[in-house]
Design a protein around this motif. Sequence first.
Motif, short mmCIF file in Angstrom:
data_model
loop_
_atom_site.label_atom_id
_atom_site.label_comp_id
_atom_site.label_asym_id
_atom_site.label_seq_id
_atom_site.Cartn_x
_atom_site.Cartn_y
_atom_site.Cartn_z
N THR A 1 0.80 -1.24 0.00
CA THR A 1 0.00 0.00 0.00
C THR A 1 0.83 1.29 0.00
OG1 THR A 1 -0.11 -0.17 2.39
CG2 THR A 1 -1.98 -1.05 1.16
N GLN A 2 2.14 1.18 0.21
CA GLN A 2 2.95 2.40 0.21
C GLN A 2 3.80 2.49 -1.05
OE1 GLN A 2 4.63 3.60 3.98
NE2 GLN A 2 3.24 2.29 5.12
N LYS A 3 3.53 1.60 -2.01
CA LYS A 3 4.39 1.53 -3.20
C LYS A 3 3.63 1.58 -4.52
CE LYS A 3 8.25 1.54 -1.09
NZ LYS A 3 9.35 0.65 -1.10
N PHE A 4 2.42 2.14 -4.50
CA PHE A 4 1.66 2.20 -5.76
C PHE A 4 2.43 2.97 -6.84
CE2 PHE A 4 -1.92 1.58 -2.73
CZ PHE A 4 -2.43 0.43 -3.30
N HIS A 5 3.21 3.97 -6.42
CA HIS A 5 3.93 4.80 -7.40
C HIS A 5 5.06 4.04 -8.09
CE1 HIS A 5 5.92 5.06 -3.55
NE2 HIS A 5 7.04 5.44 -4.15
N ARG A 6 5.36 2.83 -7.63
CA ARG A 6 6.42 2.04 -8.27
C ARG A 6 5.86 1.01 -9.26
NH1 ARG A 6 11.41 1.57 -6.49
NH2 ARG A 6 11.63 1.19 -8.70
N VAL A 7 4.53 0.89 -9.32
CA VAL A 7 3.93 -0.19 -10.11
C VAL A 7 4.36 -0.13 -11.58
CG1 VAL A 7 1.74 -1.14 -10.97
CG2 VAL A 7 1.98 -0.56 -8.56
N ALA A 8 4.34 1.10 -12.16
CA ALA A 8 4.67 1.21 -13.61
C ALA A 8 6.09 0.70 -13.87
CB ALA A 8 4.50 2.66 -14.07
N ASP A 9 7.04 1.06 -13.00
CA ASP A 9 8.43 0.57 -13.17
C ASP A 9 8.47 -0.95 -13.13
OD1 ASP A 9 9.46 3.10 -13.23
OD2 ASP A 9 9.96 3.16 -11.09
N TYR A 10 7.80 -1.51 -12.13
CA TYR A 10 7.85 -2.96 -11.96
C TYR A 10 7.19 -3.69 -13.12
CZ TYR A 10 9.21 -1.91 -7.13
OH TYR A 10 9.86 -1.46 -6.01
N VAL A 11 6.05 -3.14 -13.59
CA VAL A 11 5.35 -3.77 -14.73
C VAL A 11 6.28 -3.79 -15.94
CG1 VAL A 11 3.54 -3.29 -16.43
CG2 VAL A 11 2.98 -3.37 -13.99
N GLU A 12 6.96 -2.67 -16.18
CA GLU A 12 7.83 -2.60 -17.37
C GLU A 12 9.00 -3.57 -17.23
OE1 GLU A 12 8.56 1.58 -17.88
OE2 GLU A 12 6.57 1.88 -18.76
N GLU A 13 9.52 -3.69 -16.02
CA GLU A 13 10.64 -4.62 -15.81
C GLU A 13 10.18 -6.06 -16.08
OE1 GLU A 13 12.58 -4.09 -12.04
OE2 GLU A 13 13.68 -5.99 -12.26
N LEU A 14 9.01 -6.39 -15.61
CA LEU A 14 8.50 -7.76 -15.81
C LEU A 14 8.18 -8.02 -17.28
CD1 LEU A 14 6.34 -7.96 -12.60
CD2 LEU A 14 8.16 -9.57 -13.18
N LEU A 15 7.60 -7.01 -17.96
CA LEU A 15 7.30 -7.19 -19.39
C LEU A 15 8.58 -7.41 -20.17
CD1 LEU A 15 4.55 -4.45 -19.88
CD2 LEU A 15 4.24 -6.90 -20.26
N ALA A 16 9.62 -6.65 -19.82
CA ALA A 16 10.90 -6.79 -20.53
C ALA A 16 11.47 -8.19 -20.31
CB ALA A 16 11.88 -5.73 -20.03
N ARG A 17 11.36 -8.70 -19.10
CA ARG A 17 11.88 -10.05 -18.83
C ARG A 17 11.09 -11.10 -19.58
NH1 ARG A 17 15.22 -11.66 -14.66
NH2 ARG A 17 16.29 -9.89 -13.76
N LYS A 18 9.77 -10.92 -19.59
CA LYS A 18 8.93 -11.93 -20.27
C LYS A 18 9.14 -11.91 -21.78
CE LYS A 18 5.56 -12.65 -16.72
NZ LYS A 18 4.99 -13.96 -16.55
#
Length: 451
Positions: A99-116
Amino acid sequence: MAKVLIKTYGCQMNERDSEQVAQMLIARGHELTTSEKEADVILLNTCSVRDMAEQKALGKMRLLAHHHKGKGKVLGFLGCMAQSRGSELTAKADLVVGTQKFHRVADYVEELLARKAQPSMDDARFSIVDVEPEPGSQEEIRDHSLRPRQSSAFVSVMQGCNMRCTFCIVPQTRGSERSRAIPEIVREVEGLVARGVREVTLLGQIVNLYGRSEFPKVEGKSPFVQLLEAVHGVPGLERLRFTSPHPIGYKADLIEAFSRLPKLAEHVHLPLQSGSDRILKTMHRGYTAEAFVALAEKIRAARPGMAITTDIIVGFPGETEEDFQATREVCRRVRFDNAFIFRYSRRKDTPAAAMEGQLDDATLEARNQDLLELTNAIIREQLETYVGHRVEVLCEGPSKNNPARLTGRTRSNKIVLFEGGEDLIGRMVEVDIQRTSGFCLYGDVVSRLLS
Ligand code: SF4
């Protein structure tokens, strides 16, 4: 760029957090979708308040994992359940963000998409978990992705809760109270009004205690009343609401604010939880049934037409028939305009979960039904008082159940359905109320209010 589906469970705070995540993803060039098939990324923003909400999200993720296995999609849990369960969820999803890290979601999504996107990566073995606390994270929920002609919006003013009600998991999932500064909030509201918004609802887990440990009282006014005054002063804003408050936060300065701030809408949410003093004490609620009834009377006296809604838990551990009857009695006396009744749900790591006297499902269900019957009858009577009267309604758009009709809310937060053209969406209209279904009002538009 990816197509992202965000599904939200739970309260308005979660809706608001999802909107922030959506806005950040859109700002990076990603696109929102409502189609699971089309989506490259599916995020479930979760709720932990009741076990049923957690089970729904877990069940949904199981289905998603089953249907979309091997298709390279990113699946993630966000929010309260992500916070409380953390890495335990990585067996089910690629991403777990608290709940204190919503602002990091876009970074994490992009990192996971790149790995996949790299065929050599064994993506089943890679996941990201971030549930660490972050000072200042309350400042990050501030961007909006508005629909065309959206007339009302939520504004998050604080995060967390220090109250420690014994049934509640929120202090663990949302952390301790942290408030945003008044000028920041006013700027956000000004921006919304400039984009056509006419009504804002200030959000916080314990909103009427906003800023109590961060900001001083000024001329006897609490930080929350100072905030209300500042937002009230935004030109073009027409209605101001707030949720979710605690009864102990309704001090004299707040009640008095209803008498002098006309944009404050005639509706307060006043969570009762129980009408038994004995149960209120074990819940750590900090008021008695008599004090609650007296408070409701004072609030109603502060402004004609004031509606009061509530939350009630039935079947808290140790609740006797006598305790339950005390809750019924408060409902009869206060005559709530709406009541959200919940069967007690045992939440791991809360004090109430370890209490003796846990009640069986049959008792919970019987009390739930009984109280629903009582409160629904009162709600219908309250709605019937509107029939034959003219009310101001802020038109939100087509009704979800019947898109041929428009829907909006009165100042007292009653849902009104009426016929009219698309040009009314986002407008304030006057409606003559013709009838009620017992849950909402039906009427005819008589004029469009100039504003
Ligand atoms: S005040 Fe509300 S959010 Fe805070 S602990 Fe009590 S019920 Fe939970």
